[in-house]
Write a protein that holds these residues in place. Structure first.
Motif, PDB file in Angstrom:
ATOM      1  N   ARG A   1       0.844  -1.205   0.000  1.00 66.67           N
ATOM      2  CA  ARG A   1       0.000   0.000   0.000  1.00 66.67           C
ATOM      3  C   ARG A   1       0.875   1.249   0.000  1.00 66.67           C
ATOM      4  NH1 ARG A   1      -1.576   3.599   3.917  1.00 66.67           N
ATOM      5  NH2 ARG A   1      -3.659   4.486   3.727  1.00 66.67           N
TER       6      ARG A   1
ATOM      7  N   LEU B   1       2.707   1.720  -3.351  1.00 68.22           N
ATOM      8  CA  LEU B   1       1.823   2.237  -4.406  1.00 68.22           C
ATOM      9  C   LEU B   1       1.548   3.719  -4.223  1.00 68.22           C
ATOM     10  CD1 LEU B   1      -0.652  -0.753  -4.659  1.00 68.22           C
ATOM     11  CD2 LEU B   1       0.870   0.060  -6.480  1.00 68.22           C
TER      12      LEU B   1
ATOM     13  N   SER C   1       2.647   6.788  -6.916  1.00 65.23           N
ATOM     14  CA  SER C   1       1.562   7.416  -7.677  1.00 65.23           C
ATOM     15  C   SER C   1       1.849   8.893  -7.892  1.00 65.23           C
ATOM     16  CB  SER C   1       0.236   7.255  -6.934  1.00 65.23           C
ATOM     17  OG  SER C   1      -0.105   5.901  -6.841  1.00 65.23           O
TER      18      SER C   1
ATOM     19  N   TYR D   1      -3.291  11.099  -6.773  1.00 59.55           N
ATOM     20  CA  TYR D   1      -4.288  10.228  -6.166  1.00 59.55           C
ATOM     21  C   TYR D   1      -5.417  11.020  -5.537  1.00 59.55           C
ATOM     22  CZ  TYR D   1      -2.168  10.425  -1.376  1.00 59.55           C
ATOM     23  OH  TYR D   1      -1.675  10.787  -0.165  1.00 59.55           O
TER      24      TYR D   1
ATOM     25  N   GLN E   1      -5.887   4.675 -12.561  1.00 58.48           N
ATOM     26  CA  GLN E   1      -5.760   3.308 -13.061  1.00 58.48           C
ATOM     27  C   GLN E   1      -6.067   2.232 -12.040  1.00 58.48           C
ATOM     28  OE1 GLN E   1      -4.946   2.876 -16.393  1.00 58.48           O
ATOM     29  NE2 GLN E   1      -5.182   5.091 -16.382  1.00 58.48           N
ATOM     30  N   LEU E   2      -5.919   2.548 -10.763  1.00 60.70           N
ATOM     31  CA  LEU E   2      -6.109   1.566  -9.695  1.00 60.70           C
ATOM     32  C   LEU E   2      -7.049   2.128  -8.643  1.00 60.70           C
ATOM     33  CD1 LEU E   2      -2.369   0.579  -9.054  1.00 60.70           C
ATOM     34  CD2 LEU E   2      -4.077  -0.791 -10.277  1.00 60.70           C
TER      35      LEU E   2
ATOM     36  N   MET F   1      -7.839   1.415  -4.568  1.00 57.23           N
ATOM     37  CA  MET F   1      -7.334   0.734  -3.387  1.00 57.23           C
ATOM     38  C   MET F   1      -8.256   1.076  -2.223  1.00 57.23           C
ATOM     39  SD  MET F   1      -3.453   0.845  -1.869  1.00 57.23           S
ATOM     40  CE  MET F   1      -3.425   2.618  -1.648  1.00 57.23           C
TER      41      MET F   1
ATOM     42  N   LEU G   1      -6.949  -4.112  -3.536  1.00 59.70           N
ATOM     43  CA  LEU G   1      -6.501  -3.411  -4.729  1.00 59.70           C
ATOM     44  C   LEU G   1      -7.168  -4.026  -5.949  1.00 59.70           C
ATOM     45  CD1 LEU G   1      -4.407  -1.333  -5.893  1.00 59.70           C
ATOM     46  CD2 LEU G   1      -2.858  -3.306  -6.170  1.00 59.70           C
ATOM     47  N   THR G   2      -7.560  -3.154  -6.884  1.00 58.21           N
ATOM     48  CA  THR G   2      -8.108  -3.639  -8.149  1.00 58.21           C
ATOM     49  C   THR G   2      -7.730  -2.685  -9.275  1.00 58.21           C
ATOM     50  OG1 THR G   2     -10.100  -4.371  -9.325  1.00 58.21           O
ATOM     51  CG2 THR G   2     -10.350  -2.479  -7.871  1.00 58.21           C
ATOM     52  N   ASP G   3      -7.591  -3.265 -10.464  1.00 54.97           N
ATOM     53  CA  ASP G   3      -7.422  -2.459 -11.665  1.00 54.97           C
ATOM     54  C   ASP G   3      -8.639  -2.608 -12.580  1.00 54.97           C
ATOM     55  OD1 ASP G   3      -7.060  -5.039 -12.620  1.00 54.97           O
ATOM     56  OD2 ASP G   3      -5.106  -4.641 -13.539  1.00 54.97           O
ATOM     57  N   ASN G   4      -9.710  -3.193 -12.048  1.00 49.73           N
ATOM     58  CA  ASN G   4     -10.945  -3.353 -12.825  1.00 49.73           C
ATOM     59  C   ASN G   4     -11.421  -1.967 -13.259  1.00 49.73           C
ATOM     60  OD1 ASN G   4     -13.869  -3.288 -13.229  1.00 49.73           O
ATOM     61  ND2 ASN G   4     -13.818  -5.450 -12.692  1.00 49.73           N
TER      62      ASN G   4
ATOM     63  N   VAL H   1     -12.702   1.181 -10.861  1.00 49.11           N
ATOM     64  CA  VAL H   1     -11.913   2.417 -10.823  1.00 49.11           C
ATOM     65  C   VAL H   1     -12.776   3.603 -11.258  1.00 49.11           C
ATOM     66  CG1 VAL H   1      -9.914   3.641 -11.786  1.00 49.11           C
ATOM     67  CG2 VAL H   1      -9.722   1.216 -11.156  1.00 49.11           C
TER      68      VAL H   1
END
Length: 169
Positions: free
Chosen positions: A9, A12, A16, A19, A122-123, A125, A140-143, A147
């Motif tokens: 975490r 990331l 970034s 954010y 893009q992500l 969290m 965490l997801t990049d779906n 997002v």
């Protein structure tokens, strides 16, 4: 969703460039040591940890990082948020963008079920907390759909929120 470690975490967040952070709780156990210090001696917190945060904001902005933080809060503010408002002052003065949105205004606004970050668009969290406000998971997801939902939710709420300097504590 993928569960990640607190270390991942932090990694990331530090990598970034931009954010968004959406905070939905009225209390966070992780900050209770600092809150207890503030209860005893507000000046100690403002002369120490708040200035460390300010310096981090200055350093991050110089490196090209930017962020916006949105706090959805119950009113009147909890003791935690009264403390957090004062603590945030030096960071906001150094360039952190922050807004406050009273919880009574978000009843019809679709928001994620957990506090979240959108990292570089893009992500997504999520900080998952237990009933005692302790973080128990980081997801965490990049779906792209998740997002987009988080980003759109943040932007809708941001437009309704009051900028830090104008918010009346």
């Amino acid at each position: 969703m993928e569960s990640i470690s607190p270390e991942r975490r932090g990694e990331l967040l530090s990598k970034s460039r931009h954010y968004l952070k959406l905070e939905l709780r009225d209390d966070y156990q992780i900050d209770h040591d600092l809150l207890n210090t503030w209860r005893r001696d507000p000046a100690e917190v403002l002369a120490g940890p708040a200035l460390v945060w300010r310096d981090q904001v200055v350093q991050d902005h110089a490196a090209g990082q930017s962020w916006r933080r949105l706090r959805v809060v119950s009113e009147p503010l909890s003791e935690y948020h009264r403390f957090a408002y004062i603590f945030a002052g030096p960071g906001v003065a150094a360039g952190e963008q922050m807004r406050y949105l009273p919880r009574r205004l978000v009843s019809a606004v679709p928001l994620p079920g957990n506090d979240c970050f959108v990292l570089d668009g893009q992500l997504a969290m999520f900080n998952v907390l237990d009933g005692n406000n302790n973080r128990v998971d980081v997801q965490l997801t990049d779906n792209p759909d998740v997002v987009k939902f988080c980003r759109d939710s943040f932007e809708a709420a941001w437009m309704m929120a009051t900028p830090y300097p104008q918010y009346q504590v």
